[in-house]
Design a protein around this motif. Structure first.
Motif, PDB file in Angstrom:
ATOM      1  N   PRO A   4      22.717  -1.677 -30.945  1.00 27.42           N
ATOM      2  CA  PRO A   4      21.762  -1.259 -29.911  1.00 27.42           C
ATOM      3  C   PRO A   4      22.501  -0.951 -28.604  1.00 27.42           C
ATOM      4  CG  PRO A   4      21.048  -3.287 -30.981  1.00 27.42           C
ATOM      5  CD  PRO A   4      22.423  -2.987 -31.476  1.00 27.42           C
ATOM      6  N   VAL A   5      21.945  -0.018 -27.845  1.00 30.40           N
ATOM      7  CA  VAL A   5      22.588   0.448 -26.608  1.00 30.40           C
ATOM      8  C   VAL A   5      22.886  -0.715 -25.669  1.00 30.40           C
ATOM      9  CG1 VAL A   5      22.262   1.840 -24.531  1.00 30.40           C
ATOM     10  CG2 VAL A   5      21.600   2.748 -26.751  1.00 30.40           C
ATOM     11  N   LEU A   6      21.917  -1.616 -25.454  1.00 26.45           N
ATOM     12  CA  LEU A   6      22.135  -2.710 -24.493  1.00 26.45           C
ATOM     13  C   LEU A   6      23.197  -3.692 -24.982  1.00 26.45           C
ATOM     14  CD1 LEU A   6      18.544  -3.433 -23.187  1.00 26.45           C
ATOM     15  CD2 LEU A   6      20.395  -2.216 -22.049  1.00 26.45           C
ATOM     16  N   ALA A   7      23.387  -3.797 -26.293  1.00 21.84           N
ATOM     17  CA  ALA A   7      24.399  -4.708 -26.819  1.00 21.84           C
ATOM     18  C   ALA A   7      25.812  -4.190 -26.557  1.00 21.84           C
ATOM     19  CB  ALA A   7      24.181  -4.927 -28.312  1.00 21.84           C
ATOM     20  N   ARG A   8      25.959  -2.932 -26.213  1.00 20.87           N
ATOM     21  CA  ARG A   8      27.273  -2.345 -25.935  1.00 20.87           C
ATOM     22  C   ARG A   8      27.829  -2.770 -24.585  1.00 20.87           C
ATOM     23  NH1 ARG A   8      26.003   3.943 -27.376  1.00 20.87           N
ATOM     24  NH2 ARG A   8      25.118   3.541 -29.420  1.00 20.87           N
ATOM     25  N   PHE A   9      26.988  -3.314 -23.724  1.00 20.68           N
ATOM     26  CA  PHE A   9      27.390  -3.611 -22.356  1.00 20.68           C
ATOM     27  C   PHE A   9      27.371  -5.111 -22.104  1.00 20.68           C
ATOM     28  CE2 PHE A   9      25.284   0.506 -22.528  1.00 20.68           C
ATOM     29  CZ  PHE A   9      26.284   1.320 -22.052  1.00 20.68           C
ATOM     30  N   ARG A  10      28.304  -5.548 -21.273  1.00 26.77           N
ATOM     31  CA  ARG A  10      28.369  -6.974 -20.933  1.00 26.77           C
ATOM     32  C   ARG A  10      27.413  -7.327 -19.800  1.00 26.77           C
ATOM     33  NH1 ARG A  10      33.910  -9.367 -22.395  1.00 26.77           N
ATOM     34  NH2 ARG A  10      34.713  -7.751 -23.748  1.00 26.77           N
ATOM     35  N   ARG A  11      27.121  -6.349 -18.937  1.00 29.38           N
ATOM     36  CA  ARG A  11      26.247  -6.595 -17.799  1.00 29.38           C
ATOM     37  C   ARG A  11      25.111  -5.571 -17.786  1.00 29.38           C
ATOM     38  NH1 ARG A  11      29.373  -6.196 -12.513  1.00 29.38           N
ATOM     39  NH2 ARG A  11      29.640  -4.136 -13.387  1.00 29.38           N
ATOM     40  N   VAL A  12      23.982  -5.987 -17.255  1.00 33.44           N
ATOM     41  CA  VAL A  12      22.827  -5.093 -17.134  1.00 33.44           C
ATOM     42  C   VAL A  12      23.183  -3.908 -16.238  1.00 33.44           C
ATOM     43  CG1 VAL A  12      20.467  -4.896 -16.267  1.00 33.44           C
ATOM     44  CG2 VAL A  12      21.140  -6.907 -17.568  1.00 33.44           C
ATOM     45  N   ALA A  13      23.959  -4.151 -15.194  1.00 33.69           N
ATOM     46  CA  ALA A  13      24.351  -3.077 -14.271  1.00 33.69           C
ATOM     47  C   ALA A  13      25.121  -1.983 -15.005  1.00 33.69           C
ATOM     48  CB  ALA A  13      25.184  -3.632 -13.123  1.00 33.69           C
ATOM     49  N   ASP A  14      25.946  -2.363 -15.973  1.00 38.68           N
ATOM     50  CA  ASP A  14      26.679  -1.358 -16.749  1.00 38.68           C
ATOM     51  C   ASP A  14      25.726  -0.518 -17.588  1.00 38.68           C
ATOM     52  OD1 ASP A  14      29.044  -2.357 -15.711  1.00 38.68           O
ATOM     53  OD2 ASP A  14      29.413  -3.675 -17.448  1.00 38.68           O
ATOM     54  N   ALA A  15      24.728  -1.155 -18.172  1.00 41.44           N
ATOM     55  CA  ALA A  15      23.734  -0.430 -18.975  1.00 41.44           C
ATOM     56  C   ALA A  15      22.926   0.518 -18.090  1.00 41.44           C
ATOM     57  CB  ALA A  15      22.811  -1.408 -19.689  1.00 41.44           C
ATOM     58  N   GLN A  16      22.552   0.058 -16.881  1.00 38.34           N
ATOM     59  CA  GLN A  16      21.802   0.897 -15.959  1.00 38.34           C
ATOM     60  C   GLN A  16      22.631   2.100 -15.522  1.00 38.34           C
ATOM     61  OE1 GLN A  16      20.761  -2.026 -13.007  1.00 38.34           O
ATOM     62  NE2 GLN A  16      18.732  -2.345 -13.898  1.00 38.34           N
ATOM     63  N   ALA A  17      23.902   1.892 -15.239  1.00 36.62           N
ATOM     64  CA  ALA A  17      24.780   2.992 -14.838  1.00 36.62           C
ATOM     65  C   ALA A  17      24.907   4.005 -15.973  1.00 36.62           C
ATOM     66  CB  ALA A  17      26.155   2.461 -14.439  1.00 36.62           C
ATOM     67  N   TRP A  18      25.025   3.514 -17.201  1.00 32.97           N
ATOM     68  CA  TRP A  18      25.120   4.397 -18.371  1.00 32.97           C
ATOM     69  C   TRP A  18      23.849   5.234 -18.515  1.00 32.97           C
ATOM     70  CZ3 TRP A  18      22.247   4.658 -22.908  1.00 32.97           C
ATOM     71  CH2 TRP A  18      22.794   5.417 -23.942  1.00 32.97           C
ATOM     72  N   ALA A  19      22.681   4.592 -18.346  1.00 35.44           N
ATOM     73  CA  ALA A  19      21.403   5.293 -18.468  1.00 35.44           C
ATOM     74  C   ALA A  19      21.233   6.324 -17.349  1.00 35.44           C
ATOM     75  CB  ALA A  19      20.254   4.295 -18.454  1.00 35.44           C
ATOM     76  N   GLU A  20      21.595   5.967 -16.127  1.00 33.41           N
ATOM     77  CA  GLU A  20      21.467   6.904 -15.011  1.00 33.41           C
ATOM     78  C   GLU A  20      22.390   8.103 -15.179  1.00 33.41           C
ATOM     79  OE1 GLU A  20      21.890   5.027 -11.215  1.00 33.41           O
ATOM     80  OE2 GLU A  20      19.993   3.959 -11.405  1.00 33.41           O
ATOM     81  N   GLU A  21      23.538   7.869 -15.772  1.00 31.15           N
ATOM     82  CA  GLU A  21      24.481   8.966 -16.018  1.00 31.15           C
ATOM     83  C   GLU A  21      23.879   9.997 -16.971  1.00 31.15           C
ATOM     84  OE1 GLU A  21      28.427   9.043 -18.590  1.00 31.15           O
ATOM     85  OE2 GLU A  21      28.672   7.875 -16.740  1.00 31.15           O
ATOM     86  N   ARG A  22      23.111   9.536 -17.935  1.00 28.87           N
ATOM     87  CA  ARG A  22      22.538  10.427 -18.934  1.00 28.87           C
ATOM     88  C   ARG A  22      21.155  10.945 -18.548  1.00 28.87           C
ATOM     89  NH1 ARG A  22      26.315   7.742 -20.673  1.00 28.87           N
ATOM     90  NH2 ARG A  22      27.554   8.114 -22.532  1.00 28.87           N
ATOM     91  N   LEU A  23      20.369  10.119 -17.855  1.00 28.38           N
ATOM     92  CA  LEU A  23      18.975  10.461 -17.567  1.00 28.38           C
ATOM     93  C   LEU A  23      18.703  10.776 -16.101  1.00 28.38           C
ATOM     94  CD1 LEU A  23      17.322   7.634 -19.674  1.00 28.38           C
ATOM     95  CD2 LEU A  23      17.734   9.995 -20.366  1.00 28.38           C
ATOM     96  N   GLY A  24      19.665  10.522 -15.243  1.00 27.64           N
ATOM     97  CA  GLY A  24      19.442  10.695 -13.810  1.00 27.64           C
ATOM     98  C   GLY A  24      18.948   9.386 -13.210  1.00 27.64           C
ATOM     99  N   PRO A  25      18.858   9.323 -11.883  1.00 32.70           N
ATOM    100  CA  PRO A  25      18.457   8.076 -11.231  1.00 32.70           C
ATOM    101  C   PRO A  25      17.008   7.711 -11.547  1.00 32.70           C
ATOM    102  CG  PRO A  25      18.648   9.839  -9.633  1.00 32.70           C
ATOM    103  CD  PRO A  25      19.144  10.382 -10.939  1.00 32.70           C
ATOM    104  N   ALA A  26      16.725   6.434 -11.531  1.00 31.86           N
ATOM    105  CA  ALA A  26      15.360   5.953 -11.743  1.00 31.86           C
ATOM    106  C   ALA A  26      14.497   6.389 -10.570  1.00 31.86           C
ATOM    107  CB  ALA A  26      15.362   4.431 -11.862  1.00 31.86           C
ATOM    108  N   PRO A  27      13.194   6.648 -10.810  1.00 35.12           N
ATOM    109  CA  PRO A  27      12.332   7.050  -9.697  1.00 35.12           C
ATOM    110  C   PRO A  27      12.223   5.940  -8.665  1.00 35.12           C
ATOM    111  CG  PRO A  27      11.060   6.757 -11.722  1.00 35.12           C
ATOM    112  CD  PRO A  27      12.495   6.576 -12.066  1.00 35.12           C
ATOM    113  N   LYS A  28      12.098   6.337  -7.405  1.00 37.16           N
ATOM    114  CA  LYS A  28      11.996   5.373  -6.315  1.00 37.16           C
ATOM    115  C   LYS A  28      10.657   4.648  -6.398  1.00 37.16           C
ATOM    116  CE  LYS A  28      11.461   5.197  -1.340  1.00 37.16           C
ATOM    117  NZ  LYS A  28      10.060   4.815  -1.349  1.00 37.16           N
TER     118      LYS A  28
END
Length: 120
Positions: A4-28
């Motif tokens: 699973p995607v989240l299991a690839r990362f040691r920290r939540v921040a790394d998973a969020q950075a990966w997602a933002e890189e692919r999907l763009g920033p989260a809405p404000k």
């Protein structure tokens, strides 16, 4: 079996950075100051079309406005095109978008109909 995607990362921040890189920033998310302001009735126009924002439901957990769209026809009554209920955050975004594109706040252009779902 795929990891699973989240299991690839040691920290939540790394998973969020990966997602933002692919999907763009989260809405404000709106601030508490924005949420605490009770919605107000408003009219906005580009000279031909008019949008009427009318609060129909306001509580801490459920905030909605009725959006009525109309067209101004010279020498005739306005032609009401449609009505729908939208969330408050959608209404704020639409209002700001229209102002940026040149629309202006205007006076009421017609007597508003009964709100949707009023049963009248």
């Amino acid at each position: 079996m795929r990891t699973p995607v989240l299991a690839r990362f040691r920290r939540v921040a790394d998973a969020q950075a990966w997602a933002e890189e692919r999907l763009g920033p989260a809405p404000k998310k709106p601030t508490w100051a924005e949420l605490e302001l009770s919605p107000q009735e408003g009219w906005i126009s580009d000279g031909r079309q008019v949008l009427h924002f009318n609060p129909v439901r306001y509580s801490r957990y459920s905030q909605a406005l009725e959006l009525t769209t109309g067209e101004l026809i010279p020498g005739q009554a306005p032609l009401l095109k449609y009505r729908k209920e939208i969330r408050r955050d959608e209404a704020i975004k639409l209002w700001a978008k229209k102002l940026r594109s040149g629309w202006q706040v205007c006076t009421p252009q017609w007597t508003p109909p009964q709100p949707l779902g009023s049963g009248n």
